[in-house]
Enzyme design. Structure first.
Site, PDB file in Angstrom:
ATOM      1  N   LYS A 187       0.839  -1.204   0.000  1.00  0.00           N
ATOM      2  CA  LYS A 187       0.000   0.000   0.000  1.00  0.00           C
ATOM      3  C   LYS A 187       0.873   1.254   0.000  1.00  0.00           C
ATOM      4  CE  LYS A 187      -1.872   2.566   3.199  1.00  0.00           C
ATOM      5  NZ  LYS A 187      -1.824   3.858   2.483  1.00  0.00           N
ATOM      6  N   GLY A 244       6.766   4.729   8.488  1.00  0.00           N
ATOM      7  CA  GLY A 244       5.917   5.904   8.663  1.00  0.00           C
ATOM      8  C   GLY A 244       6.141   6.514  10.027  1.00  0.00           C
ATOM      9  N   GLY A 300       3.011   3.650  13.728  1.00  0.00           N
ATOM     10  CA  GLY A 300       3.834   2.442  13.889  1.00  0.00           C
ATOM     11  C   GLY A 300       3.513   1.696  15.173  1.00  0.00           C
ATOM     12  N   GLU A 341       9.969   0.992  10.508  1.00  0.00           N
ATOM     13  CA  GLU A 341      10.940   2.063  10.216  1.00  0.00           C
ATOM     14  C   GLU A 341      10.210   3.372  10.497  1.00  0.00           C
ATOM     15  OE1 GLU A 341      13.984   1.617   9.661  1.00  0.00           O
ATOM     16  OE2 GLU A 341      14.283  -0.249   8.570  1.00  0.00           O
ATOM     17  N   CYS A 394      13.502  10.795   7.048  1.00  0.00           N
ATOM     18  CA  CYS A 394      13.592  10.243   8.406  1.00  0.00           C
ATOM     19  C   CYS A 394      15.010  10.367   8.944  1.00  0.00           C
ATOM     20  CB  CYS A 394      13.143   8.791   8.404  1.00  0.00           C
ATOM     21  SG  CYS A 394      13.970   7.807   7.165  1.00  0.00           S
ATOM     22  N   GLU A 407       9.982  15.344  15.899  1.00  0.00           N
ATOM     23  CA  GLU A 407      10.333  15.286  14.482  1.00  0.00           C
ATOM     24  C   GLU A 407       9.440  16.277  13.731  1.00  0.00           C
ATOM     25  OE1 GLU A 407       9.013  11.911  12.058  1.00  0.00           O
ATOM     26  OE2 GLU A 407      11.059  11.786  11.292  1.00  0.00           O
TER      27      GLU A 407
HETATM   28  P1  NAD Z   1       2.117   7.972   8.426  1.00  0.00           P
HETATM   29  O1  NAD Z   1       2.420   7.157   9.633  1.00  0.00           O
HETATM   30  O2  NAD Z   1       1.038   8.967   8.527  1.00  0.00           O
HETATM   31  O3  NAD Z   1       1.694   7.012   7.209  1.00  0.00           O
HETATM   32  C1  NAD Z   1       2.539   6.003   6.732  1.00  0.00           C
HETATM   33  C2  NAD Z   1       1.700   4.963   6.019  1.00  0.00           C
HETATM   34  O4  NAD Z   1       0.839   4.332   6.954  1.00  0.00           O
HETATM   35  C3  NAD Z   1       0.797   5.536   4.921  1.00  0.00           C
HETATM   36  O5  NAD Z   1       0.748   4.632   3.830  1.00  0.00           O
HETATM   37  C4  NAD Z   1      -0.561   5.590   5.612  1.00  0.00           C
HETATM   38  O6  NAD Z   1      -1.640   5.520   4.726  1.00  0.00           O
HETATM   39  C5  NAD Z   1      -0.497   4.350   6.475  1.00  0.00           C
HETATM   40  N1  NAD Z   1      -1.418   4.352   7.629  1.00  0.00           N
HETATM   41  C6  NAD Z   1      -2.006   5.421   8.231  1.00  0.00           C
HETATM   42  N2  NAD Z   1      -2.798   4.996   9.233  1.00  0.00           N
HETATM   43  C7  NAD Z   1      -2.711   3.657   9.283  1.00  0.00           C
HETATM   44  C8  NAD Z   1      -3.260   2.639  10.122  1.00  0.00           C
HETATM   45  N3  NAD Z   1      -4.100   2.948  11.108  1.00  0.00           N
HETATM   46  N4  NAD Z   1      -2.919   1.363   9.902  1.00  0.00           N
HETATM   47  C9  NAD Z   1      -2.058   1.024   8.926  1.00  0.00           C
HETATM   48  N5  NAD Z   1      -1.503   1.937   8.094  1.00  0.00           N
HETATM   49  C10 NAD Z   1      -1.810   3.227   8.276  1.00  0.00           C
HETATM   50  O7  NAD Z   1       3.483   8.581   7.974  1.00  0.00           O
HETATM   51  P2  NAD Z   1       3.764   9.602   6.765  1.00  0.00           P
HETATM   52  O8  NAD Z   1       3.310  10.944   7.206  1.00  0.00           O
HETATM   53  O9  NAD Z   1       3.248   9.038   5.475  1.00  0.00           O
HETATM   54  O10 NAD Z   1       5.362   9.528   6.682  1.00  0.00           O
HETATM   55  C11 NAD Z   1       6.183  10.326   7.452  1.00  0.00           C
HETATM   56  C12 NAD Z   1       6.795   9.518   8.596  1.00  0.00           C
HETATM   57  O11 NAD Z   1       7.488   8.372   8.095  1.00  0.00           O
HETATM   58  C13 NAD Z   1       7.836  10.305   9.370  1.00  0.00           C
HETATM   59  O12 NAD Z   1       7.656  10.121  10.740  1.00  0.00           O
HETATM   60  C14 NAD Z   1       9.148   9.667   8.926  1.00  0.00           C
HETATM   61  O13 NAD Z   1      10.198   9.811   9.839  1.00  0.00           O
HETATM   62  C15 NAD Z   1       8.756   8.255   8.741  1.00  0.00           C
HETATM   63  N6  NAD Z   1       9.733   7.569   7.876  1.00  0.00           N
HETATM   64  C16 NAD Z   1      10.617   6.661   8.427  1.00  0.00           C
HETATM   65  C17 NAD Z   1      11.561   6.038   7.628  1.00  0.00           C
HETATM   66  C18 NAD Z   1      12.538   5.040   8.190  1.00  0.00           C
HETATM   67  O14 NAD Z   1      13.059   4.268   7.414  1.00  0.00           O
HETATM   68  N7  NAD Z   1      12.787   5.013   9.482  1.00  0.00           N
HETATM   69  C19 NAD Z   1      11.616   6.318   6.279  1.00  0.00           C
HETATM   70  C20 NAD Z   1      10.729   7.248   5.748  1.00  0.00           C
HETATM   71  C21 NAD Z   1       9.781   7.865   6.565  1.00  0.00           C
END
Ligand code: NAD
Length: 458
Positions: free
Chosen positions: A159, A212, A217, A234, A268, A358
């Site tokens: 997804k 995310g 997470g 991650e 990130c 963050e």
């Molecule tokens: P987010 O947590 O809002 O969303 C990430 C993904 O999760 C999206 O596809 C979203 O649709 C999905 N999602 C949302 N709610 C969900 C639920 N209840 N159950 C399952 N999936 C769900 O994050 P974002 O705003 O898209 O991304 C930014 C974040 O990602 C930042 O915190 C960043 O640090 C982190 N990130 C981490 C890494 C790493 O490798 N450590 C890499 C890139 C981004």
């Protein structure tokens, strides 16, 4: 009975605010059907001869390579990434698929000496793997999950983030062009609480890879725990860029803007806290300010541009909420587009949420430190632990500090964080498990032990 209205999502170019596509969001029933197909496909995919699975993945990598420029341009339009970055991202996806294409024929088990027979261990695929991707690096993060998962013999449902589905959809087309069976790798654009949550709750999904925010997470991990389902996380970061007085200050200051403002800070691994030894703070700041003011922010299709827009208006408002009185900022276009300038907060402030949370935008804190111990104390005073940089000419200090920082990926006199052949992931609330490199393969297998008696039982 009336049919429900289709749930359509308008995908917007963040540099122009134009709608570039309208994408149907996968429903719960469609998600269940896709997972069922992936579970059925697993039976045959796991039995494909290792050499043939390797050949299919190599063909997939070749298809991505041939489509690199197209993929890069799609990401420029969908995520506002600079064209230089987007080309790197498409190349990284290609590299990762190619790297794991070597794996099917090298997934060795072990034979451990025991009494009375022969003991064998096998690395067996898990089944269906659900991969949930954020919007900040759609292509690489997708590939870091699906490439080792497929190589190890799993089938994948993936997804993409609501805001950035375009390159993932294209990757699914390229996989099919390369000959991968349709149900082995499926991309389901959709909403987190619908498709993402179903990956967590559906019993046929045996592992979830989530990249995310730390908040989502944690919910994903809790859902997986309820079924004792494997999960790789991650999550967020608040990484330190530590500059000692003996460092090459020209290089440290010139590279510091890129380390936090790359991808408009939506990274990130962004080095969003710069820790500078107090004796060189003024010297560093003078050079750093010159470098920040020189960052070229604007049209991401222009090869010379170094920083594009933020992903959305809502995200820009969130970033802006962290900034009270910046010490100074760079420049950015007025609009249309979700622009925000490179922003440096007043040095020394460690008491507000801008220093601890963050921000995920082009905003950086600068803090002086006294000595090594003080640097480590400040660097580790965060719930995150993803990456970091250490600038010094003293190799002993470099290693001491690298060993002392509670983070998964450190670099010395560099800001590099990601190489496809080495492990990547976070300490503390930055994540669980590792992606990339040889170890990530094991994260997509179960170890099975089989004992064969060769002696008469007495
Ligand atoms: P987010 O947590 O809002 O969303 C990430 C993904 O999760 C999206 O596809 C979203 O649709 C999905 N999602 C949302 N709610 C969900 C639920 N209840 N159950 C399952 N999936 C769900 O994050 P974002 O705003 O898209 O991304 C930014 C974040 O990602 C930042 O915190 C960043 O640090 C982190 N990130 C981490 C890494 C790493 O490798 N450590 C890499 C890139 C981004």
């Amino acid at each position: 009975m009336s049919r429900a209205e289709p749930d359509l999502f308008e995908v917007v170019n963040p540099a122009t605010e134009e709608v570039i596509a309208t994408v149907p969001m996968t429903s719960l029933a469609e998600t269940d059907a896709a997972i069922d197909r992936a579970a059925a496909a697993f039976d045959s995919w796991r039995r494909v001869a290792p050499a043939d699975r390797a050949r299919l993945l190599r063909a997939f990598a070749a298809a991505v390579d041939a489509d690199r420029e197209h993929l890069a341009q799609l990401e420029v339009a969908n995520a506002g990434h600079t064209v230089g970055n987007a080309r790197w991202e498409a190349g990284n996806a290609r590299d990762v698929i190619e790297y794991y294409a070597a794996a099917p024929e090298r997934l060795f088990g072990r034979q451990i000496p025991v009494a009375g027979g022969v003991d064998l261990t096998f690395q067996e695929p898990l089944g269906v793997v659900g991969i949930i991707v954020p919007w900040n690096f759609p292509m690489p993060i997708a590939a870091w999950g699906f490439a080792p998962a497929l190589a190890a013999g799993n089938t994948v449902v993936l997804k993409p983030a609501e805001l950035t589905p375009m390159t993932a959809l294209r990757l699914a087309e390229l996989a099919r062009q390369a000959g991968l069976p349709e149900d082995v790798f499926q991309v389901l654009p959709g909403r987190g609480p619908v498709v993402g949550e179903r990956f967590v709750t559906h019993p046929a999904v045996r592992k979830v890879v989530f990249t995310g925010s730390t908040a989502v997470g944690k919910a994903v991990a809790a859902g997986c725990a309820a079924q004792v389902k494997q999960v790789t996380l991650e999550l967020g970061g608040k990484s330190a860029n530590i500059v000692f007085a003996d460092a090459d200050l020209d290089k440290a200051a010139a590279s510091a803007p890129g380390a936090v403002f790359d991808n408009a800070g939506q990274d990130c691994c962004a080095r969003s806290r710069i820790l500078v030894q107090a004796s060189v703070l003024d010297e560093f700041m003078a050079r750093f300010e010159t470098a920040v003011r020189a960052v070229r922010v604007g049209d991401p299709t222009d090869e010379k541009t170094e920083m594009g827009p933020l992903i959305s208006a809502a995200h820009r408002a969130r970033v802006a909420s962290y900034v009270n009185e910046p010490a100074f900022t760079g420049s950015c276009p007025d609009g249309p587009g979700f622009w925000y300038p490179p922003t440096v907060l007043t040095p020394g402030r460690t008491d507000d949420r801008a220093f601890t949370e963050e921000i995920f935008g082009p905003v950086v804190s600068v803090v002086p430190f006294r000595d090594e111990a003080d640097a480590l104390r400040i660097a580790n005073a965060t719930k995150y632990g993803l990456s970091g940089s250490i600038w010094t000419r003293d190799i002993g200090r470099a290693l001491r500090v690298a060993r002392g920082v509670e983070a998964g990926n450190l670099s010395v006199n560099s800001h590099s964080s990601v190489r496809y052949s080495t492990p990547f992931g976070g300490f503390k609330q930055s994540g669980l498990g590792r992606e990339l490199g040889p170890d990530a393969l094991n994260a997509f297998t179960e170890t099975k032990n089989v004992f064969i008696a060769t002696e008469e039982q007495s």
